[in-house]
Design an enzyme around this catalytic site. Structure first.
Site, PDB file in Angstrom:
ATOM      1  N   ASP A 143       0.778  -1.246   0.000  1.00 26.37           N
ATOM      2  CA  ASP A 143       0.000   0.000   0.000  1.00 26.37           C
ATOM      3  C   ASP A 143       0.816   1.307   0.000  1.00 26.37           C
ATOM      4  O   ASP A 143       1.806   1.407   0.717  1.00 26.37           O
ATOM      5  CB  ASP A 143      -0.864   0.082   1.262  1.00 26.37           C
ATOM      6  CG  ASP A 143      -1.531  -1.215   1.625  1.00 26.37           C
ATOM      7  OD1 ASP A 143      -1.428  -2.187   0.866  1.00 26.37           O
ATOM      8  OD2 ASP A 143      -2.170  -1.253   2.687  1.00 26.37           O
ATOM      9  N   GLU A 174     -10.524  -2.858   4.290  1.00 24.90           N
ATOM     10  CA  GLU A 174      -9.240  -2.282   4.689  1.00 24.90           C
ATOM     11  C   GLU A 174      -9.085  -0.910   4.024  1.00 24.90           C
ATOM     12  O   GLU A 174      -9.836  -0.559   3.115  1.00 24.90           O
ATOM     13  CB  GLU A 174      -8.068  -3.148   4.195  1.00 24.90           C
ATOM     14  CG  GLU A 174      -8.146  -4.610   4.529  1.00 24.90           C
ATOM     15  CD  GLU A 174      -6.962  -5.399   3.975  1.00 24.90           C
ATOM     16  OE1 GLU A 174      -6.154  -5.851   4.778  1.00 24.90           O
ATOM     17  OE2 GLU A 174      -6.843  -5.562   2.745  1.00 24.90           O
TER      18      GLU A 174
HETATM   19  C1  FRU Z   1      -3.744  -3.839   2.722  1.00 21.80           C
HETATM   20  C2  FRU Z   1      -3.113  -4.176   4.075  1.00 21.80           C
HETATM   21  C3  FRU Z   1      -3.511  -3.154   5.116  1.00 21.80           C
HETATM   22  C4  FRU Z   1      -2.382  -3.262   6.107  1.00 21.80           C
HETATM   23  C5  FRU Z   1      -1.199  -3.481   5.210  1.00 21.80           C
HETATM   24  C6  FRU Z   1      -0.106  -4.332   5.788  1.00 21.80           C
HETATM   25  O1  FRU Z   1      -3.009  -4.316   1.639  1.00 21.80           O
HETATM   26  O2  FRU Z   1      -3.509  -5.478   4.450  1.00 21.80           O
HETATM   27  O3  FRU Z   1      -4.775  -3.389   5.678  1.00 21.80           O
HETATM   28  O4  FRU Z   1      -2.231  -2.116   6.892  1.00 21.80           O
HETATM   29  O5  FRU Z   1      -1.696  -4.107   4.032  1.00 21.80           O
HETATM   30  O6  FRU Z   1       1.008  -4.408   4.973  1.00 21.80           O
END
Ligand code: FRU
Length: 496
Positions: free
Chosen positions: A45, A222
């Site tokens: 992300d 998320e």
């Molecule tokens: C989304 C996620 C988020 C988390 C991050 C961890 O891709 O699962 O929810 O904060 O990646 O790397």
């Protein structure tokens, strides 16, 4: 003597040889040129997107040690034109303590102009999820930077919000001018809901309300964000865009959105609870969040292009192109439109003439190679074309062509009003419905291994990853079953 030889082998050359054996072959042919990738190792992300003094900061989920997910830290890069990125040292590293490992999961960053947090005037404050796997806990932490975002100090009073759950993450914080308060949107993934919190100092947070179990609830929720946008650009018509990532691996689409009103406390969905609206119709586009602190009410987001089966080395994962977010009135209600950032178009305008191919008012009745001007055979093209449909059944572009007839078609079927993407010899054709219109505009951004397609000004957007062979670089425009008028064609070669 023997001992010495053994020790040289063990400490010197042997580990190098073993490591070399483990390493996959490098894949420079798939390294995008105008999409961000880390110099090496894993990214997911985008985090903490913030614009400061003419510079776009990009923090990102990063494993500094390996080419796979783990050791989550915030990597850092900056750009002035959104086309070229400069790599900077890790901004927030993972933390190893005696009984606790803290991974720095996703979150946002704000400029605290009025020193509400008392970390200093113009401190940049990062609000992120501390993931503590040994405790099976996720809570919200803050950290501040007084050196323009290069390094961060964790606040000793962390966590700032803890609801004692293993899944509670991805805080997105914005400043509410009217309320003169900070607003946080944060996900409770397994519950398929988001929570809204408010604060006057970024340290003490009060729960305002929750929103969830609407739209697409097949997968966990998320990376949410809540963004005010003027509908049709009219300041009298403000609506709120709530985006949520709810794909995760095997889903067909990654991100959904809701449009509604936010009164400073509660989000009210404009649409019935079961209405599903998707941001991008490809499964790779994920975890996108908007920039904070942009001028002129501009709202621009970056997303992660999630890598699936095919590996790249020595990096894995890339960001999408920065996309402007627009809300437009349509006969079906207010809908999200996306456009490659206008800042990028300004950067394209500055490219030398040799990198541009411009054509106007030509009739296309078969396949026409665009790659003969050799410099356009690079797989790093940006196409912007407007067609007036004629007798042809379908028209569009072919990319990544090779001598054996392999190619990827990005086409428009005029009878069905559908965008279609077909990778010859691989998988099914993907077809997406588009509202009928007199003209068809296709913006096709192909950058070595990523393909982003915007139809009719971003009404429908589709993103996918492609992994063509090195020599598959042919590019053509086509019409099938008749002719089509190509009103205007612009192709930019961004390979250098
Ligand atoms: C989304 C996620 C988020 C988390 C991050 C961890 O891709 O699962 O929810 O904060 O990646 O790397």
């Amino acid at each position: 003597m023997k001992k010495k030889l053994l020790s040289i082998l063990l400490t010197g050359i042997l580990p190098v040889l073993l490591q070399a054996q483990d390493q996959p072959a490098p894949t420079p042919q798939w390294r995008p040129v105008y999409h961000f990738t880390p110099a090496k190792n894993w990214t997911n992300d985008p985090n903490g997107l913030i614009y400061l003094n003419g510079v776009y900061h990009l923090y990102y989920q990063h494993n500094p040690y390996e080419n796979k997910w783990g050791h989550m830290s915030w990597g850092h890069a900056t750009s002035k034109d959104l086309l070229h990125w400069e790599h900077l040292p890790i901004a927030i590293p993972e933390k190893e303590e005696k009984d606790t490992t803290t991974w720095i999961f996703s979150g946002s960053a704000v400029l605290d102009e009025q020193n509400t947090s008392n970390f200093g005037k113009n401190a940049i404050v990062a609000i992120y999820t501390a993931d503590q796997p040994k405790q099976q806990k996720e809570s919200q932490f803050i950290a501040y930077s007084t050196d323009g975002g290069l390094t961060y100090t964790n606040y000793p009073g962390n966590p700032v919000i803890d609801i004692h759950r293993p899944d509670f993450r991805d805080p997105s914080v914005i400043w509410l001018e009217e309320q003169h308060k900070w607003l946080m949107t944060v996900a409770v993934p397994e519950a398929r809901k988001v929570q809204f919190y408010t604060s006057s100092n970024l340290k003490e947070w009060e729960l305002l309300s929750e929103f969830g179990n609407q739209g697409d609830i097949r997968k966990i929720w998320e990376c949410p964000s809540l963004t005010p946008i003027f509908v049709d650009g009219d300041p009298a018509k403000k609506k709120w865009l709530l985006m949520v990532s709810s794909g995760n691996q095997d889903a067909a689409t990654g991100m959904q959105y809701f449009v509604g009103d936010f009164d400073g406390k509660t989000f009210k969905n404009d649409n019935p609870a079961d209405k599903q609206l998707f941001v991008d119709y490809g499964r790779t586009f994920y975890a996108a969040i908007p920039y904070n602190n942009l001028p002129d009410n501009r709202q621009t987001m970056l997303g992660w292009l999630m890598p699936f089966e095919t590996g790249t080395y020595p990096w894995r994962g890339q960001m999408s192109i920065p996309r402007d977010l627009l809300l437009k009135s349509t006969p079906k209600g207010i809908r999200l439109y996306q456009q490659p950032s206008e800042v990028l178009y300004a950067s394209l305008d500055k490219l030398p003439a040799a990198n541009k191919l411009l054509k106007k008012n030509i009739t296309i009745s078969k396949e026409l190679t665009l790659g003969t001007a050799k410099s356009f055979n690079t797989n790093t093209n940006w196409i912007d074309a407007t067609f007036t449909p004629g007798t042809a059944q379908s028209f569009g572009f072919k990319v990544a062509q090779d001598k054996n007839g392999n190619e990827v078609t990005v086409g428009y079927d005029i009878q069905r009003n559908e965008l279609f993407i077909r990778e010859k010899g691989k998988g099914d054709t993907i077809s997406l419905p588009v509202r009928s219109s007199d003209k068809v505009r296709l913006q096709i951004l192909f950058d070595k291994s990523s393909l982003e397609v915007f139809v009719n000004g971003g009404e429908t957007v589709f993103t996918t990853l492609l992994f063509p062979e090195k020599e598959a670089t042919g590019l053509a425009v086509f019409a099938e079953g008749g002719n089509v008028q190509l009103d205007s064609l612009k192709v930019w070669n961004l390979s250098k």
